[in-house]
Structure formats: structure tokens, C-alpha cells
Design an enzyme around this catalytic site. Sequence first.
Site, PDB file in Angstrom:
ATOM      1  N   LYS A  92      39.801 -52.889 -68.534  1.00  9.29           N
ATOM      2  CA  LYS A  92      39.049 -51.671 -68.871  1.00  9.29           C
ATOM      3  C   LYS A  92      39.812 -50.906 -69.927  1.00  9.29           C
ATOM      4  O   LYS A  92      41.042 -50.967 -69.968  1.00  9.29           O
ATOM      5  CB  LYS A  92      38.890 -50.775 -67.635  1.00  9.29           C
ATOM      6  CG  LYS A  92      37.810 -49.729 -67.779  1.00  9.29           C
ATOM      7  CD  LYS A  92      36.488 -50.326 -67.456  1.00  9.29           C
ATOM      8  CE  LYS A  92      35.350 -49.365 -67.484  1.00  9.29           C
ATOM      9  NZ  LYS A  92      34.182 -49.959 -66.823  1.00  9.29           N
TER      10      LYS A  92
HETATM   11  N1  GLU Z   1      31.211 -51.158 -68.760  1.00  8.67           N
HETATM   12  C1  GLU Z   1      30.362 -51.993 -67.980  1.00  8.67           C
HETATM   13  C2  GLU Z   1      30.835 -52.067 -66.537  1.00  8.67           C
HETATM   14  O1  GLU Z   1      31.510 -51.198 -66.050  1.00  8.67           O
HETATM   15  C3  GLU Z   1      30.149 -53.368 -68.613  1.00  8.67           C
HETATM   16  C4  GLU Z   1      31.361 -54.200 -68.792  1.00  8.67           C
HETATM   17  C5  GLU Z   1      31.125 -55.458 -69.614  1.00  8.67           C
HETATM   18  O2  GLU Z   1      30.003 -55.756 -69.972  1.00  8.67           O
HETATM   19  O3  GLU Z   1      32.132 -56.109 -69.883  1.00  8.67           O
HETATM   20  O4  GLU Z   1      30.479 -52.951 -65.820  1.00  8.67           O
END
Ligand code: GLU
Length: 456
Positions: A92
Site C-alpha cells: 500500500k
Molecule cells: N485500493 C484498492 C484496494 O484497497 C485496489 C487495490 C488494487 O487494485 O491493487 O483494494
Amino acid sequence: MFDRAIDTMSLPPGLADQIRSCNSCYQLKFGVKLDDRYEVFTGWRAVHSEHILPVKGGIRYADFANQDEVEALAALMTYKCAIVFIPFGGSKGALKINPRNYSEHELEKITRRFTQELAKRDLVHPSLNVPAPDMGTGEREMGWISDTYQNLYPEQVSGMGCVTGKPVHLGGIGGRTEATGRGVQFGLREFFRHPEDVARAKLEGTLEGKRIVIQGLGNVGYHAAKFLSEEDGAKIVTIIERDGAISSADGFDIEAVKQHVNENRGVKGFPGAEYTEDGSALLEADCDILIPAALEGVINQANAANIKAPLIAEAANGPVTFAADEILREKGTVIIPDAYMNAGGVTVSYFEWVKNLARIRFGYLERRHEERRGQLIIDALEKMLNTPVPQEIRDQLTTGADELALVRSGLDDTMRNAYNEIRNIFNSRDNVVDLRTAAFVLAIERIAKKYESMGL
Ligand code: GLU
């Protein structure tokens, strides 16, 4: 929450610690020259688990971002990917910024610079670390990231797969923007296919007519509310936004509310609705399903006991704190947990990444072939039965699946399978107390198996 799942399992000593720990977290500080000044920005990219590469997870732009939050969200990505069984580790990122305070041009400059800093450290890389949109970012930012990366490494044939959630004309995939909201819809539909589960939430029937309170009309909340109301007949009776909440017993037309929010920067003043300034008080409103689709920690020790919804669908990441989770379980509230409920986004990101590596759109080779086959079936039926095939069936049989149809089918399949795996664990193990624990058990078992066979 992780430990509660671990307590029900018998893993080899130490393996739980290996799975739990966040492998690394980079903090970056970088300066950007804006029109009349220099400004130093702080960003992070946490890599939680590299049991499979690349690691995957969004980048958020938020002024409240901090390292602990980024690490926790990276962990959630690890479990999310394992639950829906897609081959990514968890990561993240965040940039400490309020994007509303900057012009589009400034945001582009900042995003491109952030990308360079991340790329230098392999924190954006198609085979190592693949970011995506999250709170405060969208396809525009992903387009900038992709372009910056590909300018740095034009020789990489798979460079387009360095980030997902890109605009379709820049190598994105149809259905990615709506994917998380669509996943919430598919997940809820699957829940309502199991009458015993619905009864446990003290509800009955289908989604038709169910009264929904939703918090957040951003990308996730907007699409979830739109699809559930337009396609499943659910009634969105309350919408909680930054500036307050609006309620209407008849349910809202989500498109009309969205337009109002875009024009007025809030829900206040939406015609024919009852407005409440203290929006979060309406998390406690009487309804059938509560969908928190905005921030973390909004259901906490202070309000958990007052939550009336018998079913909570966690469309946001981490909307229910650990303390609130305990209170709600004791009350008998059923929670469909975030790591499953909002995994539609990363699932379609996976399809996009595969498409980028393959450099071909889904359905390209099969579509017309499928249509010809459909026509052959129609011809055979008409010849044998001597009667024309009805137009509606003819249309369906002669329409080959395009990319969007395939993305939807893959997402639906993923959400259905994962829910059934979670409920099977919940139903078959006495010490697994709720769906969240079951989802964690499912994820941890998968990751543990991987470690055990790698021999680490
Ligand atoms: N930000 C989104 C989540 O928390 C998508 C993450 C992604 O597609 O890699 O799942």
C-alpha cells in the site's frame, strides 16, 4: 482480528509471526518546484508480504495518511488477495497531501515526481510492485504514473503493467473503475442466495426493497449504491457525505444525487430530502443494510452499541474497529468483512495486469468465433424444429463476449467462490466466530501453505 483467526488454527511455531509482520516500509521525502515555491512532500510505500510477487495495493492521497495506516492497509491487501485467490502479495502507498488544495497541473507534477522516487527503489515495477487507485486517486493519477514509468524504462515490454486502474485508452481495462462497487453488489447478491445466512442477519428474501444506508458517494459508494438500487431493487434511504446526510424513505435516484454532489460539493440542498448536518449520527439509523464506503474506523466503541442495521457490508477498508467488531458480534450483527467485500477492485486490477502482460484485450480472438457458433446453433434448431428461434434468444446466442462482459463474469465468479469458501469455514468450524475470522482463516491458510511448500 488476525490473532483471533490464528488462535483457531494450528500453524507451525513462528509462521504466524512471519505472515503477520510487514516486511518493509519506505518513507520518501521529495521536493517539487511548484509555480512560486518549493514544497517537500512525504510519501510511503509499505510492502507487507512478498510470498507472491508482484505485491499489489493502491496509493492514497490524504492529508491524514501516516505510516501505521499504510502498513495496516498493506496487510489488508495481503489477506484480500489471498481470499479472492489472486496471485499477489500485499502492499500500500500513500502521499500526505490534500489533493483539493492543488491544481491539476500541480498534482501531475507531484505524482510524476513521486513515481520517479518509487521507481528508483523498485516500488513501482510490473513484476515487483504494482500500485492502483485508492482514496483521493483515480485513473488520471494512474495514467501519469504509467506514463512516467514507461518514459523511464521504454525498453520494458511489460511496462504498462507497472500500475493498474489506468484509463482504458492507456492500457486500462473496461469495468475497473466500477469494479469495487460491482464487487460489493456481487458479494451481497451471493450472500442473499443463502437463506440461512440472510436469516442469521434477521432478514429475509432478496435485495429487492431492502433499505440501505450508505456512507460515502465516492467511487466505491457511488457504484455500489447505483447498481444495488438500479439493478437489484434495493432502496438507498440515507446517503452520508462529508457535509452531512440526506434521507428519503422512498429511496434515492443515485445519478441525480451524484450530479448534485458534483455541482454543490455536498448533499445539502438535495430536493425533497431530509438533511441532517451531523451525518455520522445516521450510521445508527434504522435500516436493513449499512454500507460504510468511506473512511476507516467510523464504526467504533462510541457508536457500535447503537448501530441498528442487522447487516453491515464493509465496502471501505477497515470501517469497523476491533472494539466495535466485538460489540457488534455480541449484538448479533452480521458483518461481511472488508477483505472480502471490497476485493472487486484488486480482482479487476489483476485482469488488467494480465491483459498488460499479454498485450492483448480479452475476447479479441474468441468473440466472432463464439457468435458464429451461436448462429450455427440457431440454424440447427430452426432446421430441426421448423420454427424460428425467438429474437431475444437469437440476440443472446449471437452476441460474443467482449472485454467488459468477460471482466464482469470473472468478477462475479470470484466474488461467488470466495464467499462460499468463507461461509464453509464459518459453518464447519465451531471456533470460527464470524465471517471476518473465517475470511482471515481462509487467507492465512493459503499463505501458510505457500510458505510451507517454499520451505522458508
Ligand atoms: N485500493 C484498492 C484496494 O484497497 C485496489 C487495490 C488494487 O487494485 O491493487 O483494494
